[in-house]
Design an enzyme around this catalytic site. Structure first.
Site, PDB file in Angstrom:
ATOM      1  N   ASP A  88      11.118  -2.854  -1.823  1.00  0.00           N
ATOM      2  CA  ASP A  88      10.910  -2.687  -1.203  1.00  0.00           C
ATOM      3  C   ASP A  88       9.701  -2.656  -0.484  1.00  0.00           C
ATOM      4  OD1 ASP A  88       9.428  -1.754  -2.720  1.00  0.00           O
ATOM      5  OD2 ASP A  88      10.760  -0.216  -3.773  1.00  0.00           O
ATOM      6  N   GLU A 124       7.673   3.344   0.112  1.00  0.00           N
ATOM      7  CA  GLU A 124       8.538   2.166  -0.562  1.00  0.00           C
ATOM      8  C   GLU A 124      10.580   2.590  -0.612  1.00  0.00           C
ATOM      9  OE1 GLU A 124       5.186   0.631  -2.910  1.00  0.00           O
ATOM     10  OE2 GLU A 124       6.304   2.970  -1.886  1.00  0.00           O
ATOM     11  N   HIS A 223      -0.918   2.266 -12.428  1.00  0.00           N
ATOM     12  CA  HIS A 223      -1.050   1.828 -10.457  1.00  0.00           C
ATOM     13  C   HIS A 223      -0.741   2.168  -9.439  1.00  0.00           C
ATOM     14  CE1 HIS A 223       2.879   0.272 -11.157  1.00  0.00           C
ATOM     15  NE2 HIS A 223       2.763  -0.118  -9.573  1.00  0.00           N
ATOM     16  N   ARG A 225      -0.872   4.411  -5.649  1.00  0.00           N
ATOM     17  CA  ARG A 225      -1.400   4.795  -5.385  1.00  0.00           C
ATOM     18  C   ARG A 225      -1.751   6.200  -5.616  1.00  0.00           C
ATOM     19  NH1 ARG A 225      -5.023   2.482  -2.112  1.00  0.00           N
ATOM     20  NH2 ARG A 225      -3.957   0.614  -1.340  1.00  0.00           N
ATOM     21  N   HIS A 256      -6.227  -1.421 -12.689  1.00  0.00           N
ATOM     22  CA  HIS A 256      -5.594  -2.090 -11.561  1.00  0.00           C
ATOM     23  C   HIS A 256      -6.951  -2.488 -11.111  1.00  0.00           C
ATOM     24  CE1 HIS A 256      -5.362  -1.926  -7.644  1.00  0.00           C
ATOM     25  NE2 HIS A 256      -3.996  -1.539  -7.432  1.00  0.00           N
TER      26      HIS A 256
END
Length: 391
Positions: A88, A124, A223, A225, A256
């Protein structure tokens, strides 16, 4: 078509299976979305990109990536018989769109995942739904994903007042998830008696402690966002509390690469003697940690699929998950970023109150790539239709 590390990991077994079958020649195209991490991930499987798109990004915005990717991929696909996209990402969406515009078959690996919320994960959820509209072959990882695709196809047909085309269900095949193939193969290379220790002495020391039975391993990855900022602060505070409450626990947290996120992690946990904060790890080292972990805290989709192979419970640091099979089977629990929920669930898992599921990994049996290769050969007229792909 691979643009990110998870795509490379999940596509690599399929590329190897296609090559082994000898019917079709896979051409691995690195889109340039995350070039270094893609090359690193592919190397764990003895692969390298056959084509590398050279992008010149300055803003990092999605619109810029799409604008650069579309013409680059159009050139690649001018001589292609089909295109396979995974999951995705923006690379998957643009790769699929260009394939459709070129009127070549589009194969969607890991098709049918749905959270039901366009905002989580973003973007996604929208990307995978859009690919589902125009893909010619949907390789679904689980029965739930296959059912979602059939329901959507029936709804579209009903809205148009037509009956689904004959053979429409033939294009939705249940294969399992190739990440299971990947993690089994890579873990076997790094956990055996002859496997070399990690090059990082700090990681090597953690592994020696864990394999000797003197410590238990807590693996943490965060990780996404949407977790950055205050949500991540809550997660890190909970991690510190869990480690403080269990003196035999050693924690490894690959941070990250974003400098602000790394600084946030270092500030919260960098001074703890039993917490090791590292740079992003190569996939083989992540597999080694996962295979030896007693508990995982993660917002990663891939880890929800990989951990059940090693019978490791996962606390999912998200409010919703499109990998509902992990939760329903008992291998995962949704805790979000609430410190109390995280600490309480971790205590249950580490103190022996967690009930180990009797089922295996709900995402597959390690043969998804072989099934996918056969399905693609069938789509292109080089093999008979697969009969039964139930993992």
């Amino acid at each position: 078509m691979v643009g990110t590390r998870p795509e490379a990991i999940k596509m690599a077994p399929l590329a190897l299976a296609l090559r082994a079958a000898g019917v079709l020649e896979p051409v691995v195209v690195a889109t340039g979305q995350h070039p270094t991490m893609v090359a690193q991930a592919l190397s764990a499987f003895g692969l390298a990109p056959d084509v590398v798109c050279q992008l010149h990004r300055t803003t990092g915005e999605q619109s810029e990536l799409v604008a650069e990717l579309a013409p680059a991929l159009d050139t690649v696909m001018a001589t292609s018989s089909a295109v396979v996209v995974q999951g995705d990402t923006t690379s998957a969406l643009v790769g699929g769109l260009v394939g459709m515009w070129r009127r070549i078959p589009v194969v969607h690996l890991e098709a049918g995942l749905r959270s039901g919320d366009l905002a989580a994960p973003f973007p996604e959820e929208a990307n995978r739904r859009l690919i589902g509209v125009f893909a010619d072959l949907h390789l679904a990882p689980t029965p739930r994903a296959a059912a979602a695709l059939r329901t959507e196809a029936a709804a579209v047909a009903a809205a148009a007042g037509v009956t689904p085309a004959d053979g429409a269900d033939d294009r939705i095949l249940l294969t399992g998830n190739t990440v299971v193939d990947a993690v089994v193969a890579v873990a076997a290379d790094v956990t055996g008696p002859t496997a070399a220790e990690p090059a990082d002495e700090r990681l090597a020391a953690v592994h020696r402690e864990v394999t000797a039975g003197r410590s238990r391993l807590l693996l943490v990855t965060a990780h996404r966002r949407e977790s950055w900022g205050e949500p991540l602060d809550r997660v890190l505070a909970a991690v510190r509390q869990v480690v403080d409450d269990h003196p035999d626990v050693r924690c490894v947290l690959p941070a990250h690469a974003n400098p602000a996120v790394r600084a946030q992690v270092d500030t919260a946990l960098g001074d703890h003697p039993r917490v090791l904060v590292t740079d992003p790890l190569p996939y083989p080292e992540l597999c080694r940690l996962l295979a030896r972990a007693s508990l995982v805290l993660s917002d990663s989709g891939g880890i929800q699929e990989e951990a059940p192979t090693f019978e490791v419970p996962v606390l999912v640091l998200r409010e919703v998950t499109e990998r509902k099979e992990a939760v329903e089977s008992g291998w995962a629990q949704l805790v979000g970023t609430d410190p109390d929920l995280i600490v309480g669930a971790a205590k249950s898992a580490l103190d022996g109150d967690w009930v180990r599921p009797s089922s295996g990994n709900p995402f597959g049996d390690g043969k998804a790539a072989e099934r996918g290769a056969q399905a693609i050969a069938w789509l292109l007229g080089h093999a008979p239709r697969p009969s039964d792909f139930t993992p």
